[in-house]
Design a protein around this motif. Structure first.
Motif, short mmCIF file in Angstrom:
data_model
loop_
_atom_site.label_atom_id
_atom_site.label_comp_id
_atom_site.label_asym_id
_atom_site.label_seq_id
_atom_site.Cartn_x
_atom_site.Cartn_y
_atom_site.Cartn_z
N THR A 208 0.85 -1.18 0.00
CA THR A 208 0.00 0.00 0.00
C THR A 208 0.89 1.24 0.00
OG1 THR A 208 -0.04 0.13 2.40
CG2 THR A 208 -1.74 -1.23 1.35
N LYS A 209 0.30 2.40 -0.17
CA LYS A 209 1.07 3.64 -0.14
C LYS A 209 1.75 3.81 1.22
CE LYS A 209 0.75 8.64 -0.81
NZ LYS A 209 -0.14 9.77 -1.21
N GLU A 210 1.03 3.52 2.28
CA GLU A 210 1.59 3.66 3.63
C GLU A 210 2.78 2.74 3.82
OE1 GLU A 210 -1.13 2.66 6.74
OE2 GLU A 210 0.12 3.53 8.31
N GLN A 211 2.64 1.49 3.37
CA GLN A 211 3.74 0.53 3.50
C GLN A 211 4.95 0.95 2.67
OE1 GLN A 211 1.46 -2.86 2.22
NE2 GLN A 211 1.28 -3.69 4.30
N TYR A 212 4.68 1.44 1.47
CA TYR A 212 5.76 1.86 0.58
C TYR A 212 6.54 3.04 1.17
CZ TYR A 212 8.22 3.99 -3.31
OH TYR A 212 9.18 4.56 -4.11
N VAL A 213 5.83 4.04 1.66
CA VAL A 213 6.49 5.21 2.22
C VAL A 213 7.35 4.83 3.41
CG1 VAL A 213 6.11 7.42 3.38
CG2 VAL A 213 4.78 6.84 1.35
N ALA A 214 6.82 3.94 4.27
CA ALA A 214 7.59 3.49 5.43
C ALA A 214 8.83 2.72 4.99
CB ALA A 214 6.72 2.62 6.33
N PHE A 215 8.68 1.88 3.97
CA PHE A 215 9.80 1.11 3.44
C PHE A 215 10.86 2.05 2.86
CE2 PHE A 215 11.95 -0.99 -0.11
CZ PHE A 215 12.44 -2.14 0.50
N HIS A 216 10.42 3.03 2.08
CA HIS A 216 11.35 3.98 1.46
C HIS A 216 12.14 4.72 2.53
CE1 HIS A 216 12.59 7.85 -0.27
NE2 HIS A 216 12.76 7.16 -1.40
N THR A 217 11.48 5.17 3.57
CA THR A 217 12.15 5.90 4.64
C THR A 217 13.21 5.05 5.30
OG1 THR A 217 10.18 7.25 5.05
CG2 THR A 217 11.82 7.12 6.82
N ALA A 218 12.84 3.80 5.63
CA ALA A 218 13.80 2.89 6.28
C ALA A 218 14.96 2.56 5.35
CB ALA A 218 13.08 1.61 6.71
N LEU A 219 14.69 2.48 4.06
CA LEU A 219 15.73 2.14 3.09
C LEU A 219 16.79 3.24 3.01
CD1 LEU A 219 16.70 0.16 0.90
CD2 LEU A 219 15.23 1.35 -0.72
N VAL A 220 16.37 4.48 2.89
CA VAL A 220 17.34 5.56 2.74
C VAL A 220 18.07 5.85 4.05
CG1 VAL A 220 16.12 6.63 0.82
CG2 VAL A 220 15.58 7.34 3.15
N GLU A 221 17.50 5.39 5.16
CA GLU A 221 18.16 5.59 6.45
C GLU A 221 18.93 4.35 6.90
OE1 GLU A 221 15.06 6.71 9.14
OE2 GLU A 221 14.82 8.72 8.27
N GLY A 222 18.94 3.31 6.07
CA GLY A 222 19.58 2.05 6.43
C GLY A 222 21.08 2.15 6.62
N ASP A 223 21.62 1.21 7.35
CA ASP A 223 23.05 1.16 7.65
C ASP A 223 23.78 0.51 6.47
OD1 ASP A 223 25.43 1.36 8.96
OD2 ASP A 223 25.05 -0.25 10.39
N THR A 224 24.58 1.31 5.76
CA THR A 224 25.23 0.81 4.55
C THR A 224 26.70 0.52 4.78
OG1 THR A 224 25.67 3.06 3.81
CG2 THR A 224 23.65 2.04 3.03
N THR A 225 27.27 -0.23 3.83
CA THR A 225 28.69 -0.54 3.86
C THR A 225 29.52 0.73 3.78
OG1 THR A 225 28.26 -2.62 2.70
CG2 THR A 225 30.53 -1.82 2.71
N GLU A 226 30.52 0.84 4.63
CA GLU A 226 31.39 2.02 4.60
C GLU A 226 32.47 1.83 3.53
OE1 GLU A 226 32.99 2.76 8.44
OE2 GLU A 226 31.02 3.01 9.40
N PHE A 227 32.77 2.91 2.82
CA PHE A 227 33.77 2.86 1.78
C PHE A 227 35.16 3.15 2.33
CE2 PHE A 227 30.12 4.49 -0.95
CZ PHE A 227 29.75 3.21 -1.32
#
Length: 461
Positions: A208-227
């Motif tokens: 749903t839109k609500e699920q997608y927005v929550a997923f997008h937010t968590a994705l861009v704030e996720g802990d990524t590999t350090e370069f």
């Protein structure tokens, strides 16, 4: 064969798709080949999981197999016409994927390795090669994960700094851990081929839109590999963009990319939970990854998120709450040459013409493109050994167009990895846009046949 004392005519360094294809083409033409692969000698790359020849480290898809209006499909056709071992093995290892060609990666690698290991003209050596040979015909097909020592030797020979980009790997999920009460099977627009599954080729996880927005937010704030410091300025290749990088470009980006719901009829659209109607607001697609159908990969979900972040985030996707991952996503650095500047039209190193390059290290992108350049490098080398003048492939063919881009048509100053596409072909401005793709493929097929007749490059039966 594994006879270390066997004499050879050509030394191939690298047993990926390009090196394996080059070895096959040469061997089928009666040329003795030594194929050196460092995996299996105690060495490994950051992305490979096995020591098998032609291992697929990213997706299991060879992309579209439609040879009537698709550039990569035309490339498939041309390689089949030239007795490609990659296409032979691909047919044996094929799994349903709609109009695309996807393979069971383990079966595929095993088939390539068996064919080369049993060929009387091929000697497979598990060894690391640290420097470019000073003499003798050589094909370097070490790919985007070239070992540091050999890469330094190449830099010394070319006088050019290496170019590089990041390549990310998508996660793979065990089929029986997917909650199918929340997902459904369907191909986009219900497109089917002879290899398709009965209901469709993709498992679709709706949001749903609500699920997608929550997923997008968590994705861009996720802990990524350090370069590392030396990696920070390395650009990504758009064809394998990490999903969190795509997400950072805007909240709607994924909905118009790998998470678009268009063409997928939502069976839950009468449920109040999904008020968007016929198509879901967003969708995560899974594609079959092996012949048994027990493993499915997350389409377009290449990522550089840390493992813990990946598992937590992807289990918020409807249907994947209890997902078990056969492999989580990863990230590795790819390396390629500024080929228009350092290679000639026959893929030979300008500074050392006895050395050819093939595969992704030349700056082509994609499994099939890599194998195709290996195929051409093998044919060129065989022609050189026999004393025959090489007849250039028509630029109207997929192989010819890709080769032209790599060896001179592209601007050296802005050279970047490229998939085969009709933008590389001589244009057909006088053909209506509606039928132009069909015209490109028809012209390419006809011109390939004329080239085969004139050059006599077809492998003897």
């Amino acid at each position: 064969m594994t006879d270390t004392n066997s004499a050879y005519d050509v030394h191939i360094i690298g047993g990926g798709l390009a090196g394996s294809e080059a070895a096959w083409q040469l061997a089928q033409r009666g040329v003795k080949v030594r194929l050196s692969e460092m995996r299996g000698s105690g060495e490994q790359t950051p992305a490979h999981q096995t020591d098998g020849l032609a291992e697929l480290v990213c997706s299991n898809s060879f992309r579209s197999d439609d040879d009537t209006k698709n550039a990569v499909g035309l490339l498939h056709h041309e390689m089949r016409e030239l007795d490609s071992i990659i296409m032979r093995a691909g047919e044996i290892a094929r799994v349903p994927a709609g109009s695309a060609m996807a393979v069971d990666r383990d079966v595929f690698s095993a088939e390539v390795e068996k064919a080369l290991d049993q060929h009387p003209n091929v000697t497979v050596m598990r060894e690391r090669v640290d420097t470019l040979p000073q003499a003798g015909l050589t094909i370097v097909a070490t790919g985007p994960l070239t070992a540091q020592s050999l890469a330094q030797s190449i830099v010394g020979a070319t006088g050019e700094e290496r170019l590089a980009f990041f390549d990310a790997i998508a996660p793979i999920i065990h089929r029986d851990s997917i909650d199918m009460s929340k997902c459904w099977v369907q191909s986009r627009w219900n497109k089917r081929t002879a290899a398709s599954n009965e209901d469709g080729d993709y498992i679709n996880c709706p949001m749903t839109k609500e699920q997608y927005v929550a997923f997008h937010t968590a994705l861009v704030e996720g802990d990524t590999t350090e370069f590392k410091e030396w990696e920070k300025d390395t650009p990504y290749f758009d064809g394998c963009m990490p999903i969190e990088v795509m997400a950072s470009r805007g909240v709607e980006t994924l909905r118009y990319g790998p998470m678009k719901g268009v063409g997928l009829d939502n069976p839950y659209d009468t449920n109040e939970e999904f008020p968007e109607g016929r198509w879901p607001y967003a969708v995560v697609q899974l594609r079959q990854d092996n012949k048994l159908g027990t493993l499915w990969n997350m389409v377009g979900f290449q990522t550089k998120l840390k493992y813990g972040s990946q598992a937590d985030l992807f289990r918020t996707i409807p249907g994947l709450e209890n997902a078990e991952f056969a492999r989580l996503g990863g990230l590795h650095r790819n390396t390629f040459l500024n080929s228009p500047q350092v290679l000639d039209r026959q893929l030979r190193l300008n500074a050392a013409p006895h050395v050819r390059f093939a595969g992704q290290i030349t700056g082509c992108e994609g499994y099939i493109e890599s194998a195709a350049i290996g195929l051409v490098a093998g044919m060129m080398t065989a022609a050189e050994l026999s004393g025959r003048e090489w007849s250039a492939l028509p630029a109207t063919t997929a192989m010819g167009a890709l080769l032209s881009h790599i060896t001179g048509d592209a601007e050296a100053a802005t050279f970047q990895p490229m998939n085969v596409n009709f933008g590389l072909f001589p244009p057909l401005h006088d053909v209506k846009k509606k039928v132009r793709k069909e015209a490109y493929t028809s012209r390419g097929k006809a011109d390939l046949q004329e080239w085969l007749k004139a050059s006599d490059e077809r492998v003897p039966a």
